[in-house]
Enzyme design. Structure first.
Site, PDB file in Angstrom:
ATOM      1  N   GLU A 156       0.843  -1.191   0.000  1.00  0.00           N
ATOM      2  CA  GLU A 156       0.000   0.000   0.000  1.00  0.00           C
ATOM      3  C   GLU A 156       0.877   1.238   0.000  1.00  0.00           C
ATOM      4  OE1 GLU A 156      -3.388  -0.049   2.708  1.00  0.00           O
ATOM      5  OE2 GLU A 156      -2.675   1.849   3.543  1.00  0.00           O
ATOM      6  N   TYR A 203     -20.831   5.363   8.293  1.00  0.00           N
ATOM      7  CA  TYR A 203     -20.100   4.132   8.564  1.00  0.00           C
ATOM      8  C   TYR A 203     -19.674   3.452   7.261  1.00  0.00           C
ATOM      9  CZ  TYR A 203     -22.169   4.702  13.204  1.00  0.00           C
ATOM     10  OH  TYR A 203     -22.551   5.206  14.420  1.00  0.00           O
TER      11      TYR A 203
END
Length: 317
Positions: free
Chosen positions: A18, A143
């Site tokens: 990443e 969320y």
């Protein structure tokens, strides 16, 4: 190609990593310098993080301050496109709830389809620096599960509005985060696992865990996840210790424990070079144990540097 397809077709543990977009003003060549060596290990995909909006204050005449919204890092999709073009490898942009409206997310997903991006990571994101807790962006999601649901609805051909100027066929593979040592806002591990199960039921296809240094935490996390019916791939997130500051910074930022033997070894180091060596050796042993356990992918958090990850990958792949 979807992450889940790479995993199904693999006959051994895969390597991925990443990256964080450079701050504005930095050349993408700096990014390439870190990615170039790691391509030796044939990563099937590279994740690219997304930064949420920040506020800066511009001084005006009379001493007044103007609060202005900005983003301090270049666009994730542009970097994804550059990486795909240069390396011919799949990229996984991170999508956040924080800082983005539902409409902006939909347009981002349409752009992903246009660029040939098949995978996305759905995250809530962190609170802004000036916030004590995460606050929902007006018009956005609260969320990660809501973000997963929006992506899944698009996969099914359902957009925010019945009449869209542009519609396209999308079929994104959706990644979500998992926490072997519990999300810091969850009251207990059982609750946290249930929230992960809910995200899977909403459409998540694979999990990438928060970094950890104690493999037993990961093993227990996977076993508990399987026990409650989570059967999608759970990819371990790996971060080697590189400086003494990590002993305090990583637990404070990511709410994790560092094994005592690693802490002691790092504290006994005389130089940064010694710390780096200890971190690499510990991570090599950690990764070998994870491979023996049968993890589908080892996913490294590079944090803008790749030299130690290169040494680790060279020892295990």
């Amino acid at each position: 190609m979807k992450i889940t397809d790479y995993i199904k077709q693999a006959d051994q543990t895969l390597f991925s990593f990443e990256i964080i977009p450079p701050v504005k003003g930095k050349s993408i060549q700096e990014l390439y310098k870190n990615i170039d060596p790691l391509m030796e290990f044939k990563p099937p995909f590279i994740d690219v993080t997304t930064s949420r909006e920040e506020y800066i204050y511009i001084e005006k005449k009379g001493g007044l301050l103007e609060k202005r919204l900005t983003r301090m890092r270049p666009g994730t999709l542009g970097i994804c496109a550059s990486i795909q073009n240069r390396y011919q490898v799949d990229t996984v942009p991170h999508l956040l709830c924080g800082g983005f409206t539902k409409q902006e997310t939909e347009y981002l997903l349409v752009d992903c389809q246009y660029l040939g991006i098949d995978n996305v990571m759905a995250l809530r994101g962190d609170a802004r620096k000036e916030e004590r807790r995460f606050e929902k962006t007006e018009g956005g999601h609260n969320y990660a599960i809501d973000l997963v649901k929006q992506i899944k609805r698009m996969n099914q051909g359902n957009y925010l509005h019945e009449v869209m100027e542009i519609t396209c066929d999308v079929d994104f593979c959706i990644g979500v985060a998992g926490y072997p040592e519990k999300h810091d806002e969850a009251p207990c591990m059982q609750t946290d696992l249930q929230r992960l199960k809910d995200k899977v039921a909403a459409g998540a296809d694979y999990v990438v865990t928060q970094m950890f240094f104690d493999n037993q935490r990961y093993f227990e996390f996977v076993e508990k996840a399987r026990d409650i019916g989570i059967h999608i791939p759970i990819i371990p997130g790996i971060k080697p210790i590189a400086t003494k500051k990590h002993l305090h910074l990583l637990p404070q930022t990511f709410h994790l424990d560092i094994p005592h033997e690693l802490v002691t070894a790092v504290e006994n180091c005389k130089t940064n070079k010694d710390v780096r060596k200890v971190g690499v050796e510990f991570c090599i042993a950690q990764c070998k144990e994870l491979i023996d356990y049968g993890v589908p992918v080892l996913h490294f958090y590079s944090m803008g540097k790749s030299d130690n990850i290169y040494d680790i990958a060279q020892a295990i792949f």
